[in-house]
Enzyme design. Structure first.
Site, PDB file in Angstrom:
ATOM      1  N   HIS A   6     -21.143  23.272  10.643  1.00  0.00           N
ATOM      2  CA  HIS A   6     -20.166  24.325  10.918  1.00  0.00           C
ATOM      3  C   HIS A   6     -19.065  23.822  11.863  1.00  0.00           C
ATOM      4  O   HIS A   6     -19.352  23.379  12.975  1.00  0.00           O
ATOM      5  CB  HIS A   6     -20.924  25.508  11.567  1.00  0.00           C
ATOM      6  CG  HIS A   6     -20.075  26.674  11.892  1.00  0.00           C
ATOM      7  ND1 HIS A   6     -19.885  27.119  13.184  1.00  0.00           N
ATOM      8  CD2 HIS A   6     -19.355  27.518  11.105  1.00  0.00           C
ATOM      9  CE1 HIS A   6     -19.113  28.181  13.171  1.00  0.00           C
ATOM     10  NE2 HIS A   6     -18.779  28.448  11.925  1.00  0.00           N
ATOM     11  N   GLU A  33     -18.167  22.700   6.947  1.00  0.00           N
ATOM     12  CA  GLU A  33     -17.327  23.901   6.933  1.00  0.00           C
ATOM     13  C   GLU A  33     -16.187  23.693   7.908  1.00  0.00           C
ATOM     14  O   GLU A  33     -16.361  23.054   8.957  1.00  0.00           O
ATOM     15  CB  GLU A  33     -18.156  25.124   7.360  1.00  0.00           C
ATOM     16  CG  GLU A  33     -17.414  26.460   7.250  1.00  0.00           C
ATOM     17  CD  GLU A  33     -16.786  26.986   8.532  1.00  0.00           C
ATOM     18  OE1 GLU A  33     -16.222  28.070   8.515  1.00  0.00           O
ATOM     19  OE2 GLU A  33     -16.834  26.275   9.576  1.00  0.00           O
ATOM     20  N   ASP A  35     -12.089  25.628   9.243  1.00  0.00           N
ATOM     21  CA  ASP A  35     -11.215  26.806   9.213  1.00  0.00           C
ATOM     22  C   ASP A  35      -9.762  26.358   9.070  1.00  0.00           C
ATOM     23  O   ASP A  35      -9.352  25.382   9.709  1.00  0.00           O
ATOM     24  CB  ASP A  35     -11.349  27.596  10.518  1.00  0.00           C
ATOM     25  CG  ASP A  35     -12.792  27.902  10.837  1.00  0.00           C
ATOM     26  OD1 ASP A  35     -13.396  28.712  10.122  1.00  0.00           O
ATOM     27  OD2 ASP A  35     -13.334  27.304  11.801  1.00  0.00           O
ATOM     28  N   HIS A  48      -9.902  26.946  14.289  1.00  0.00           N
ATOM     29  CA  HIS A  48     -10.550  28.252  14.137  1.00  0.00           C
ATOM     30  C   HIS A  48      -9.666  29.409  14.604  1.00  0.00           C
ATOM     31  O   HIS A  48      -9.555  30.430  13.933  1.00  0.00           O
ATOM     32  CB  HIS A  48     -11.873  28.282  14.914  1.00  0.00           C
ATOM     33  CG  HIS A  48     -12.579  29.597  14.814  1.00  0.00           C
ATOM     34  ND1 HIS A  48     -12.340  30.639  15.692  1.00  0.00           N
ATOM     35  CD2 HIS A  48     -13.486  30.068  13.928  1.00  0.00           C
ATOM     36  CE1 HIS A  48     -13.082  31.675  15.350  1.00  0.00           C
ATOM     37  NE2 HIS A  48     -13.783  31.360  14.280  1.00  0.00           N
ATOM     38  N   GLU A 108     -12.643  27.597   4.935  1.00  0.00           N
ATOM     39  CA  GLU A 108     -12.501  29.021   5.247  1.00  0.00           C
ATOM     40  C   GLU A 108     -11.044  29.327   5.549  1.00  0.00           C
ATOM     41  O   GLU A 108     -10.463  28.739   6.470  1.00  0.00           O
ATOM     42  CB  GLU A 108     -13.391  29.410   6.446  1.00  0.00           C
ATOM     43  CG  GLU A 108     -13.244  30.890   6.728  1.00  0.00           C
ATOM     44  CD  GLU A 108     -13.907  31.366   8.007  1.00  0.00           C
ATOM     45  OE1 GLU A 108     -14.742  30.666   8.591  1.00  0.00           O
ATOM     46  OE2 GLU A 108     -13.544  32.486   8.422  1.00  0.00           O
TER      47      GLU A 108
HETATM   48  O1  G3P Z   1     -17.682  30.274   7.365  1.00  0.00           O
HETATM   49  C1  G3P Z   1     -18.705  30.721   8.191  1.00  0.00           C
HETATM   50  C2  G3P Z   1     -18.233  30.996   9.585  1.00  0.00           C
HETATM   51  O2  G3P Z   1     -17.466  29.897   9.993  1.00  0.00           O
HETATM   52  C3  G3P Z   1     -17.447  32.264   9.729  1.00  0.00           C
HETATM   53  O3  G3P Z   1     -17.155  32.599  11.046  1.00  0.00           O
HETATM   54  O4  G3P Z   1     -15.744  32.713  13.053  1.00  0.00           O
HETATM   55  O5  G3P Z   1     -17.250  30.768  12.744  1.00  0.00           O
HETATM   56  O6  G3P Z   1     -15.230  31.000  11.329  1.00  0.00           O
HETATM   57  P1  G3P Z   1     -16.311  31.720  12.084  1.00  0.00           P
HETATM   58 MG    MG Z   2     -15.413  29.373   9.905  1.00  0.00          MG
END
Ligand code: G3P
Ligand code: MG
Length: 245
Positions: A6, A33, A35, A48, A108
């Site tokens: 993540h 993952e 953002d 993020h 994301e």
């Molecule tokens: O994609 C899963 C997760 O990353 C969603 O929440 O706030 O960590 O981007 P966040």
């Molecule tokens: Mg995320």
């Protein structure tokens, strides 16, 4: 079980930096993952937050800053701030890194608070440029974006992100209907909204259930029992130790 690092290997390295992504390459996991936001001059960047300040120094909205201005920002970490791989990366830099590897990538789109014109089109074009349609999954809390992605390129898989606030306005049935309408293949719930009914009903609709953000062994054990299909974690190496397949 699909394990995603993540924001990169972010439990040990600064989130969403090339450093954290490079340190994910040899973890022997399913994917990474990250953002995505978009700068004033139209560059897709991996970050993020919608603003500077928490991870990087400086102030202001990403939407109102140019890429060159963002690249000036340093990590709020004295030891790491001068490392070149600890600057805000472009999405293209990360695709270049991941394309030749076996890793999958969950992009994301961070557009639930700020709207970024044509962000879906720009991301899809970049994925096509790197021929990564088969290894990318696009997710968002904004389901309208997922519909746009699937219309732009039906080969690219999408996932609807759902957290506690999603359920303030919708029940599970409605959430699953949104997935169907947007042609999602996956649903990504927060660990605190997922339960047996959630997993079973999503599976009945043919959706993979991948849960965020799982940083506890206790929660992970519960999720394994619920038969979820994947998890996002800041500690992939640790979570991996209790997963058998
Ligand atoms: O994609 C899963 C997760 O990353 C969603 O929440 O706030 O960590 O981007 P966040
Ligand atoms: Mg995320």
């Amino acid at each position: 079980m699909n394990i995603y690092a993540h924001r990169g290997n972010s439990g040990f390295f600064p989130e969403n930096t090339m450093y954290a992504f490079e340190k994910s390459l040899d973890l022997d996991i399913y994917g990474i993952e990250l953002d995505v936001q978009k700068t004033k001059d139209g560059v897709l960047v991996v970050l993020h937050d919608e603003t500077l300040g928490r991870i990087f120094d400086g102030k202001g909205s990403i939407k109102k800053l140019t890429f060159d201005e963002l690249r000036e920002a340093n990590l709020n970490d004295e030891k790491l701030k001068d490392k070149t791989n600890c600057k805000i990366p472009t999405l293209e830099e990360v695709l270049e890194l991941i394309a030749p590897t076996d890793l999958n990538l969950n992009i994301e789109i961070k557009n639930n608070k700020v709207k970024y014109k044509d962000i879906e089109k720009d991301i899809v074009n970049l994925i096509k440029k790197y021929k990564m349609e088969n290894k990318v999954l696009i997710s968002s809390f904004n389901h309208k974006s997922l519909k746009i992605v699937s219309k732009l390129n039906s080969k690219i898989k999408t996932a609807y992100l759902v957290g506690p606030s999603t359920f303030k306005y919708r029940n599970l049935k409605k959430v699953l209907k949104i997935c169907k309408d947007c042609k999602c293949t996956c649903i990504h719930p927060s660990y605190d909204v997922v339960n047996k009914e959630f997993v079973d009903e999503a599976h009945k609709k043919g959706l993979l259930v991948q849960v965020y953000t799982v940083n506890s062994i206790t929660i992970m054990k519960k999720l394994i029992k619920l038969k979820v299909d994947g998890v996002f974690t800041n500690y992939p190496k640790i979570i991996k130790t209790i997963v058998n397949d």
